[in-house]
Design a protein around this motif. Structure first.
Motif, PDB file in Angstrom:
ATOM      1  N   THR A 125      49.685  30.457  33.279  1.00 44.09           N
ATOM      2  CA  THR A 125      49.243  31.369  32.221  1.00 44.09           C
ATOM      3  C   THR A 125      49.878  31.002  30.879  1.00 44.09           C
ATOM      4  O   THR A 125      49.191  30.933  29.861  1.00 44.09           O
ATOM      5  CB  THR A 125      49.594  32.829  32.576  1.00 44.09           C
ATOM      6  OG1 THR A 125      49.345  33.022  33.953  1.00 44.09           O
ATOM      7  CG2 THR A 125      48.771  33.804  31.762  1.00 44.09           C
ATOM      8  N   ASP A 144      40.433  30.028  34.526  1.00 45.00           N
ATOM      9  CA  ASP A 144      41.631  30.136  35.353  1.00 45.00           C
ATOM     10  C   ASP A 144      41.200  30.383  36.790  1.00 45.00           C
ATOM     11  O   ASP A 144      40.244  31.109  37.035  1.00 45.00           O
ATOM     12  CB  ASP A 144      42.510  31.289  34.848  1.00 45.00           C
ATOM     13  CG  ASP A 144      43.913  31.247  35.461  1.00 45.00           C
ATOM     14  OD1 ASP A 144      44.299  30.178  35.986  1.00 45.00           O
ATOM     15  OD2 ASP A 144      44.614  32.271  35.405  1.00 45.00           O
ATOM     16  N   GLU A 145      41.895  29.797  37.745  1.00 45.42           N
ATOM     17  CA  GLU A 145      41.545  29.947  39.163  1.00 45.42           C
ATOM     18  C   GLU A 145      40.064  29.640  39.387  1.00 45.42           C
ATOM     19  O   GLU A 145      39.326  30.424  39.988  1.00 45.42           O
ATOM     20  CB  GLU A 145      41.849  31.370  39.660  1.00 45.42           C
ATOM     21  CG  GLU A 145      43.245  31.856  39.321  1.00 45.42           C
ATOM     22  CD  GLU A 145      44.255  31.651  40.435  1.00 45.42           C
ATOM     23  OE1 GLU A 145      43.913  30.961  41.416  1.00 45.42           O
ATOM     24  OE2 GLU A 145      45.378  32.137  40.305  1.00 45.42           O
TER      25      GLU A 145
HETATM   26 MG    MG Z   1      47.622  32.206  37.295  1.00 43.90          MG
END
Ligand code: MG
Ligand code: ADP
Length: 559
Positions: free
Chosen positions: A55, A154-155
């Motif tokens: 992050t 993200d992911e």
């Molecule tokens: Mg993460």
């Protein structure tokens, strides 16, 4: 490798915020990515396991290149779940503490869209979104991504696993060509590769740490018990760790509900997190867990993905995941950043092979631990209580009650009083553990096909049932014991089956004699009553397995 935040090229506002969060040095993914994002152009696919600080790796540079005077949306972060969305929003908000005038807006499904539209109207330089909801907002013209300079996924693997393929395609094709695209993923399945190929410009592929490697500071343990003792084992592990703060992973929603209910009934602070809950319910559960009002969060893999709770003492695999890879994600919830983590698995003896597979994938060994016994648990709890009492502050209020207390307790000896007080707190433990047996099962040499081919082909003659006693080919069994379910199996007298064989088959599946009730055998089929909590597991093990070269079918018979 850069080991100091000061050398990364970040501004003072951000460095101060990062320092306040207690980040002392950048994690490997941060030192690898941040300078590249600040100094160079180009897309990046970054493969890094959970808990590695991704992050901040994308968030800090994203904040650096925002133009605060421009109120339009400049950065879009896409992520798979509402929880992760809120978490990323929270993290970015903390990193930008000293940047005034910044607006970061999270938007996700399951919450009122009108409130989110209002927030977007006030301006959103950064939008953090789940794909479905963002698409909805784009269709309503409530969000505008035509001017973004950075798009972050993200992911990504999880977004695709959750079926966001079409939404991602739609969003990515609407975003301006001139943007920079960053993709973060723990793994690189074909679908993620396709997204990278179709929507990214010749991305740099950065792998940080070994793929699939378990975080270095996580220790892995397993406890081996009979299937029917799985819950009891977890209870004992919990009792042995009075300060436990854990995520308990289950394979299905039903299982999370069942385990959370059982834990609550047994007096533990536990609740379930899964996809059937409303947004408000999920928030409520997460909030209680983060405040440590809950000590156990019983969750499915999807629900817990990306959730970052610091200070977890344990990740508990109540059941090992079907896919080895999920184990990495699970254990990555503990041992975050610099902290030491513990990941434990409760298995039956049929599941030793899974442990070996995971060990090969994460390149780390598991250690088997014995399930703590009654005496050890009581001792641990007792000393925990004594420590707590020692640490209690004595207020002045108690003084005024002392004469009355003296009158009641004055004649009691010190020893008697101590015993009484501790027993008062402790009797429920002593009670529960008085009859507790050892539930550890001995290590057996590993067999490749274990339960699948169960008992042996011993050419039995003496034991054979009398072939002249013809039983009907199939029939209905009588009632089984309360708390038991009939499991029907395609084996019968014709296969020369006797009850002892059935016990053997169950044993090979990790199910002990005590969980097996009545048995009724017909010519072609047999019925075995199994304790409710192991019946489903037994069916999954036996259905499709082979026994003396015969392929078996199994059915649960509902009353
Ligand atoms: Mg993460
Ligand atoms: P990932 O997205 O890779 O799973 P996160 O970004 O959620 O990981 O970070 C995991 C945890 O580590 C968070 O609690 C975060 O605050 C913390 N963290 C991140 N970077 C650092 C750092 N440089 N030093 C200490 N803790 C950090």
């Amino acid at each position: 490798m850069i080991t100091d935040f000061l050398e990364l090229g970040l501004s003072n506002e951000i460095l101060n915020a990062v320092a306040e969060l207690g980040f002392e040095k950048p994690t490997p993914v941060q030192s690898r990515i941040i300078p590249q994002l600040l100094m160079e152009d180009g897309d990046i696919v970054c493969l890094a396991q959970t808990g590695t600080g991704k992050t901040a790796a994308f968030g800090l540079p994203a904040l650096e290149y925002l133009d605060i005077r421009d109120k339009g949306t400049q950065v879009l972060v896409l992520c798979p779940t509402r929880e992760l969305c809120r978490q990323i929003h929270e993290d970015l908000t903390a990193y930008s503490k000293y940047i005034s005038g910044i607006r970061i807006v999270p938007v996700y499904g399951g919450a009122g869209i009108l409130g989110q539209i209002r927030e977007l109207k006030k301006g959103a330089q950064i939008i953090v979104a789940t794909p479905g909801r963002l698409l909805d907002l784009l269709k309503r013209d409530a969000a505008d991504i035509s001017g973004i300079s950075t798009l972050i996924m993200d992911e990504a693997d999880e977004m695709l696993d959750m079926g966001f393929k079409d939404e991602l395609d739609a969003i990515l094709s609407q975003a301006p060509q001139s943007r920079r695209t960053l993709l973060f993923s723990a793994t690189l399945p074909r679908e993620v590769e396709r997204i990278a190929k179709s929507y990214m410009k010749n991305p740099d592929i950065v792998t940080v740490g070994e793929r699939n490697a378990g975080a270095d500071n996580v220790e892995h343990f397993y406890y081996m018990v009979l299937e029917e003792d799985r819950y009891a084992a977890m209870k004992r592990i919990a009792d042995y760790h009075p300060d436990i703060y854990a995520i308990v992973f289950c394979r299905t929603r039903e299982e999370t509900k069942k385990i959370a209910d059982a834990l609550q009934r047994d007096g533990y602070d536990a609740d379930a997190l899964h996809g059937d809950l409303s947004q408000a319910q999920r928030d409520y559960v997460m909030d209680r867990f983060k405040r440590k009002a809950l000590h156990f969060l019983v969750a499915t893999d999807v629900a817990a993905r990306g959730i970052d709770v610091s200070d977890l003492t344990h990740v508990i695999n109540y059941n090992l995941p079907q896919e080895t890879e999920l184990y990495t994600h699970r254990s990555g919830r503990t041992g975050r950043a610099d902290k030491k983590g513990v990941s434990i698995a409760i298995i039956n003896q049929r599941e030793k092979g899974k442990i070996r597979k995971i060990e090969a994938a994460i390149k780390k060994q598991f250690t088997r631990l014995p399930v703590p016994g009654a005496r050890e648990i009581c001792e641990k709890q007792l000393f925990h209580l004594i420590n707590e009492i020692n640490g209690a502050e004595v207020g002045r209020e108690i003084d005024s009650f002392m004469p009355a207390i003296e009158e009641l307790w004055g004649s009691m000896s010190r020893e008697e009083l101590v015993k009484k007080m501790l027993s008062y707190e402790f009797n429920r433990f002593f009670e529960y553990y008085r009859k507790a047996k050892d539930i550890n099962i001995p290590e057996k040499p590993e067999r490749k096909t274990a339960g699948k081919k169960a008992a042996s082909d011993d050419g039995r003659t003496a034991d054979s049932p009398d072939d002249k006693v013809r039983k009907p080919a199939d029939g209905n069994p009588g009632k089984c014991e309360k708390g038991y379910t009939w499991l029907k199996i395609s084996l019968g007298y014709r296969n020369r089956i006797i009850p002892r064989d059935i016990i053997g088959i169950m044993r090979a599946c990790g199910i002990g004699k005590n969980a097996v009730g009545k048995i009724e055998i017909f010519n072609d089929f047999l019925y075995v009553a199994l304790q409710n909590n192991v019946a489903g597991y037994a069916k999954s093990q036996i259905d499709g397995a082979s026994y003396n070269r015969k392929r078996l079918s199994a059915w649960l018979i509902k009353d």
